[in-house]
Design a protein around this motif. Structure first.
Motif, PDB file in Angstrom:
ATOM      1  N   GLU A 142       0.821  -1.208   0.000  1.00 22.29           N
ATOM      2  CA  GLU A 142       0.000   0.000   0.000  1.00 22.29           C
ATOM      3  C   GLU A 142       0.856   1.259   0.000  1.00 22.29           C
ATOM      4  O   GLU A 142       0.531   2.228  -0.674  1.00 22.29           O
ATOM      5  CB  GLU A 142      -0.959   0.002   1.189  1.00 22.29           C
ATOM      6  N   SER A 154       2.193   1.665  -3.502  1.00 22.73           N
ATOM      7  CA  SER A 154       1.120   2.099  -4.393  1.00 22.73           C
ATOM      8  C   SER A 154       0.798   3.565  -4.175  1.00 22.73           C
ATOM      9  O   SER A 154       0.586   4.318  -5.124  1.00 22.73           O
ATOM     10  CB  SER A 154      -0.132   1.258  -4.162  1.00 22.73           C
ATOM     11  N   VAL A 156     -10.272   4.413  -6.097  1.00 16.72           N
ATOM     12  CA  VAL A 156      -9.724   3.266  -5.380  1.00 16.72           C
ATOM     13  C   VAL A 156     -10.779   2.170  -5.430  1.00 16.72           C
ATOM     14  O   VAL A 156     -11.931   2.391  -5.036  1.00 16.72           O
ATOM     15  CB  VAL A 156      -9.406   3.625  -3.907  1.00 16.72           C
ATOM     16  N   TYR A 157     -10.398   1.015  -5.917  1.00 19.43           N
ATOM     17  CA  TYR A 157     -11.300  -0.129  -5.939  1.00 19.43           C
ATOM     18  C   TYR A 157     -10.778  -1.156  -4.949  1.00 19.43           C
ATOM     19  O   TYR A 157      -9.619  -1.556  -5.008  1.00 19.43           O
ATOM     20  CB  TYR A 157     -11.394  -0.717  -7.352  1.00 19.43           C
ATOM     21  N   THR A 158     -11.629  -1.575  -4.031  1.00 17.15           N
ATOM     22  CA  THR A 158     -11.204  -2.460  -2.963  1.00 17.15           C
ATOM     23  C   THR A 158     -12.393  -3.242  -2.418  1.00 17.15           C
ATOM     24  O   THR A 158     -13.540  -2.784  -2.508  1.00 17.15           O
ATOM     25  CB  THR A 158     -10.538  -1.660  -1.826  1.00 17.15           C
ATOM     26  N   SER A 182     -12.387  -3.911   0.770  1.00 14.19           N
ATOM     27  CA  SER A 182     -12.444  -3.441   2.151  1.00 14.19           C
ATOM     28  C   SER A 182     -12.612  -1.928   2.168  1.00 14.19           C
ATOM     29  O   SER A 182     -11.680  -1.184   1.881  1.00 14.19           O
ATOM     30  CB  SER A 182     -11.153  -3.822   2.891  1.00 14.19           C
ATOM     31  N   ARG A 192     -10.089  -0.094   4.433  1.00 14.82           N
ATOM     32  CA  ARG A 192      -8.754   0.045   3.833  1.00 14.82           C
ATOM     33  C   ARG A 192      -8.775   1.095   2.732  1.00 14.82           C
ATOM     34  O   ARG A 192      -7.836   1.870   2.574  1.00 14.82           O
ATOM     35  CB  ARG A 192      -8.267  -1.293   3.285  1.00 14.82           C
ATOM     36  N   GLY A 193      -9.862   1.140   1.975  1.00 12.13           N
ATOM     37  CA  GLY A 193      -9.991   2.143   0.923  1.00 12.13           C
ATOM     38  C   GLY A 193     -10.020   3.550   1.483  1.00 12.13           C
ATOM     39  O   GLY A 193      -9.397   4.461   0.944  1.00 12.13           O
ATOM     40  N   PHE A 224      -6.498   4.386   2.699  1.00 10.56           N
ATOM     41  CA  PHE A 224      -5.616   4.637   1.558  1.00 10.56           C
ATOM     42  C   PHE A 224      -5.932   5.983   0.917  1.00 10.56           C
ATOM     43  O   PHE A 224      -5.034   6.756   0.575  1.00 10.56           O
ATOM     44  CB  PHE A 224      -5.766   3.507   0.533  1.00 10.56           C
ATOM     45  N   SER A 225      -7.210   6.306   0.775  1.00 11.03           N
ATOM     46  CA  SER A 225      -7.609   7.553   0.117  1.00 11.03           C
ATOM     47  C   SER A 225      -7.160   8.783   0.907  1.00 11.03           C
ATOM     48  O   SER A 225      -6.936   9.841   0.323  1.00 11.03           O
ATOM     49  CB  SER A 225      -9.122   7.592  -0.093  1.00 11.03           C
ATOM     50  N   ILE A 249     -14.175   5.957  -3.940  1.00 13.83           N
ATOM     51  CA  ILE A 249     -13.916   4.576  -3.535  1.00 13.83           C
ATOM     52  C   ILE A 249     -15.000   3.692  -4.133  1.00 13.83           C
ATOM     53  O   ILE A 249     -16.196   3.927  -3.907  1.00 13.83           O
ATOM     54  CB  ILE A 249     -13.868   4.446  -2.005  1.00 13.83           C
ATOM     55  N   ASN A 250     -14.571   2.717  -4.930  1.00 16.83           N
ATOM     56  CA  ASN A 250     -15.468   1.793  -5.622  1.00 16.83           C
ATOM     57  C   ASN A 250     -16.481   2.527  -6.491  1.00 16.83           C
ATOM     58  O   ASN A 250     -17.646   2.138  -6.593  1.00 16.83           O
ATOM     59  CB  ASN A 250     -16.175   0.859  -4.633  1.00 16.83           C
TER      60      ASN A 250
END
Length: 94
Positions: free
Chosen positions: A3, A6, A21-23, A25, A28-29, A32-33, A43-44
């Motif tokens: 991560e 990335s 961000v595709y995840t 979880s 976690r997204g 990360f964001s 996210i997604n």
């Protein structure tokens, strides 16, 4: 470890208008964001969204430091001024 690598790759770009961000979880997204330097992070979801009431703008070479759209327009395209007025002057005792 992956991560952080990335995230470094994402932030290596001088541009930062939008990111996705595709995840599997969501937590976690979200984590990360928080480290992505972009004006919008989805996210997604797709990066092409047009919500007139959401301030729009990028970071880095993708922006000028401002946001426009919805209530942000008041701050971005106007200046405030304080004006006070009394019908009659105040009488000071000195």
């Amino acid at each position: 470890m992956l991560e952080s690598l990335s995230l470094a790759l994402v932030n290596a770009s001088e541009y930062g208008l939008a990111a996705a961000v595709y995840t599997a979880s969501l937590s976690r997204g979200l984590a990360f964001s928080a480290g992505i330097r972009a004006g919008m992070v989805h996210i997604n979801d797709q990066t092409v969204n047009n919500e007139f009431h959401i301030p729009f703008g990028g970071m880095g070479a993708s922006g000028n430091g401002g946001r426009f759209g919805g209530p942000a327009n008041f701050h971005e395209f106007t200046q405030t001024q304080w004006v006070s007025a009394l019908d009659k002057p105040i009488h000071y005792p000195f």
